[in-house]
Design a protein around this motif. Structure first.
Motif, PDB file in Angstrom:
ATOM      1  N   ALA A 264      12.399 -14.908 -19.671  1.00  0.00           N
ATOM      2  CA  ALA A 264      11.672 -13.941 -18.730  1.00  0.00           C
ATOM      3  C   ALA A 264      11.327 -14.527 -17.492  1.00  0.00           C
ATOM      4  CB  ALA A 264      10.266 -13.674 -19.389  1.00  0.00           C
ATOM      5  N   PHE A 265      11.137 -15.643 -17.250  1.00  0.00           N
ATOM      6  CA  PHE A 265      10.828 -16.450 -15.842  1.00  0.00           C
ATOM      7  C   PHE A 265      12.029 -16.471 -15.116  1.00  0.00           C
ATOM      8  CE2 PHE A 265       7.219 -18.364 -18.681  1.00  0.00           C
ATOM      9  CZ  PHE A 265       6.265 -17.615 -18.086  1.00  0.00           C
ATOM     10  N   LEU A 266      13.206 -16.751 -15.991  1.00  0.00           N
ATOM     11  CA  LEU A 266      14.235 -16.849 -14.786  1.00  0.00           C
ATOM     12  C   LEU A 266      14.743 -15.622 -14.275  1.00  0.00           C
ATOM     13  CD1 LEU A 266      17.132 -18.647 -14.544  1.00  0.00           C
ATOM     14  CD2 LEU A 266      18.122 -17.341 -16.587  1.00  0.00           C
ATOM     15  N   LEU A 267      14.597 -14.361 -14.849  1.00  0.00           N
ATOM     16  CA  LEU A 267      14.752 -13.172 -14.265  1.00  0.00           C
ATOM     17  C   LEU A 267      14.016 -12.933 -13.400  1.00  0.00           C
ATOM     18  CD1 LEU A 267      16.247 -10.653 -17.205  1.00  0.00           C
ATOM     19  CD2 LEU A 267      17.449 -12.640 -15.764  1.00  0.00           C
ATOM     20  N   GLU A 268      12.636 -13.155 -13.426  1.00  0.00           N
ATOM     21  CA  GLU A 268      11.594 -12.792 -12.578  1.00  0.00           C
ATOM     22  C   GLU A 268      12.067 -13.446 -11.341  1.00  0.00           C
ATOM     23  OE1 GLU A 268       6.839 -13.164 -13.035  1.00  0.00           O
ATOM     24  OE2 GLU A 268       7.930 -15.397 -12.658  1.00  0.00           O
ATOM     25  N   GLY A 269      12.503 -14.904 -11.400  1.00  0.00           N
ATOM     26  CA  GLY A 269      12.791 -15.629 -10.119  1.00  0.00           C
ATOM     27  C   GLY A 269      13.818 -14.947  -9.461  1.00  0.00           C
ATOM     28  N   LEU A 270      14.453 -14.059 -10.078  1.00  0.00           N
ATOM     29  CA  LEU A 270      15.395 -13.440  -9.029  1.00  0.00           C
ATOM     30  C   LEU A 270      15.065 -12.819  -7.746  1.00  0.00           C
ATOM     31  CD1 LEU A 270      17.882 -11.796 -11.902  1.00  0.00           C
ATOM     32  CD2 LEU A 270      18.501 -13.641 -10.283  1.00  0.00           C
TER      33      LEU A 270
END
Length: 412
Positions: A264-270
């Motif tokens: 979740a946080f990996l994609l949010e960071g995009l």
């Protein structure tokens, strides 16, 4: 105990979780079940720890069910202006007038002070007594013991993240008030670059590039925060649904929450990555979005760090004020005492996300999200579900420890 029977009952409970389901399946969460599963978890690896945590958390929920129902009622009851306590952040994000935002915040703080302390205190007492009966000093420590979590390490990671970024948060937040934060995170000045209907399309395009099927999500926020929420919810759904159907419920449905949160946080960071903004959002000026997105990620990471650091016993109000770089009202921390080990999950999830981002950048560069190898790598992680741990993945990635990347400022 009959583990196959327990698994079958847990599957049924998880089809529609909630207070009514907890009551129907109360036998899953008795003190005897918690004790038995903890004993199995001592030598049973991640799967048994997942089951033991599930039982311990359910035991605490049942112990405080009446008090939590009262708290939920108060959260949903209208204030004099018609808003509920759950509506205030959205209203603050939409309100252009700083004066009106402060009025709304004052109304919220008065309502919290008048409505919630009794119910929250009652729930905390019930949970603490339930933990004492099982030999744990606090509810959080009961869950941590069952799950094999090191709360001291999580608190130390939170403190280290705060130490590493105090200067950065001051530069990004400036002289804002806590009432201004939802508006800052919405970033209304980006309305032209981030159309409301585009968040879902951005998730779909990202999933297409990664070679995975986009999940259906229902974000509640608007603006930049809405895009971040859409990507975050999409990541959670992908990781949660990606576990092999052959796995038993404890590995397929009850894995360490930090694992799914990391995706979740990996994609949010995009949203803070210029290459993604150009490829997915067709941004003519990616820096215009990346800057506010970096602020959003920084504040979310530091809020998680502050809550984790508070596990060591510090003042939640002071730690949140330091974390966000603005005076944080104590009333807004009133529910934190009921969070169990969620703060440890969140900081570990963000730490793992930072390691995953580092690994993907090293393998594929700044366009990692468009490399099929990235999708394959993530699918392999999801497939193994709760048989993995964040700490184990960190070792496999060659990190010094789980917090290696986050302490150095990567991903925050």
């Amino acid at each position: 105990m009959d583990l196959d029977e327990y698994r079958a009952d847990a599957e049924e409970h998880l089809r529609g979780p909630g207070p009514a389901a907890d009551a129907r399946h109360a036998g899953l969460f008795t003190a005897e079940r918690v004790t038995a599963l903890e004993a199995l978890a001592a030598t049973g690896g991640p799967r048994m720890r997942n089951l033991a945590r599930y039982a311990a958390e359910g035991h605490l929920r049942l112990a405080s069910a009446a008090e939590m129902a009262r708290v939920e009622e108060e959260l949903r009851a209208p204030m004099p202006g018609g808003l509920t306590l759950l509506d205030v952040d959205a209203a603050l994000a939409a309100e252009p007038s700083a004066g009106r935002r402060r009025e709304l915040q004052a109304e919220r703080l008065r309502a919290i002070g008048g409505r919630l302390p009794s119910g929250v205190s009652g729930a905390e007492v019930r949970r603490t007594l339930a933990a004492h009966e099982l030999g744990a000093p606090t509810a959080a420590e009961l869950i941590a013991r069952a799950a094999g979590l090191d709360l001291t390490a999580a608190a130390a990671l939170g403190a280290a993240v705060l130490d590493a970024g105090d200067d950065a948060v001051g530069r990004r937040v400036g002289d804002l008030d806590a009432a201004d934060l939802p508006r800052l995170l919405r970033a209304p000045e980006l309305a032209g670059a981030l159309p409301a209907a585009g968040a879902r399309e951005a998730l779909e395009r990202t999933c297409e590039l990664l070679g995975v099927t986009a999940p259906a999500v229902a974000p509640t926020a608007a603006g930049l925060a809405g895009y971040a929420e859409t990507l975050r919810l999409g990541g959670l759904a992908l990781a949660s649904a990606g576990a092999s159907a052959r796995l038993p419920v404890e590995a397929r449905r009850l894995g360490d929450p930090a694992l799914a949160q990391a995706t979740a946080f990996l994609l949010e960071g995009l949203l803070a990555e210029p290459a993604w903004l150009v490829r997915v959002l067709d941004a003519a000026d990616p820096g215009r979005v990346a800057g506010p997105a970096e602020t959003l990620r920084l504040l979310a990471t530091r809020a998680a760090a502050a809550r984790a650091a508070a596990l060591a016993g510090g003042s939640r109000e002071e730690l949140m004020s330091r974390g966000l770089g603005i005076p944080w009202p104590g009333e807004l921390t009133i529910l934190d005492g009921l969070a169990g080990v969620a703060p440890a999950d969140a900081i570990r999830g963000r730490a793992l996300a930072a390691l995953l981002r580092r690994h993907l950048w090293e393998a594929s560069g700044d366009r990692w999200f468009a490399d099929p190898r990235s999708g394959s790598f993530l699918r392999e992680l999801w497939l193994e579900g709760g048989d993995l741990t964040p700490e184990g993945i960190a070792r496999d990635l060659g990190a010094g420890d789980l917090g290696d990347a986050l302490r150095s400022g990567e991903g925050s």
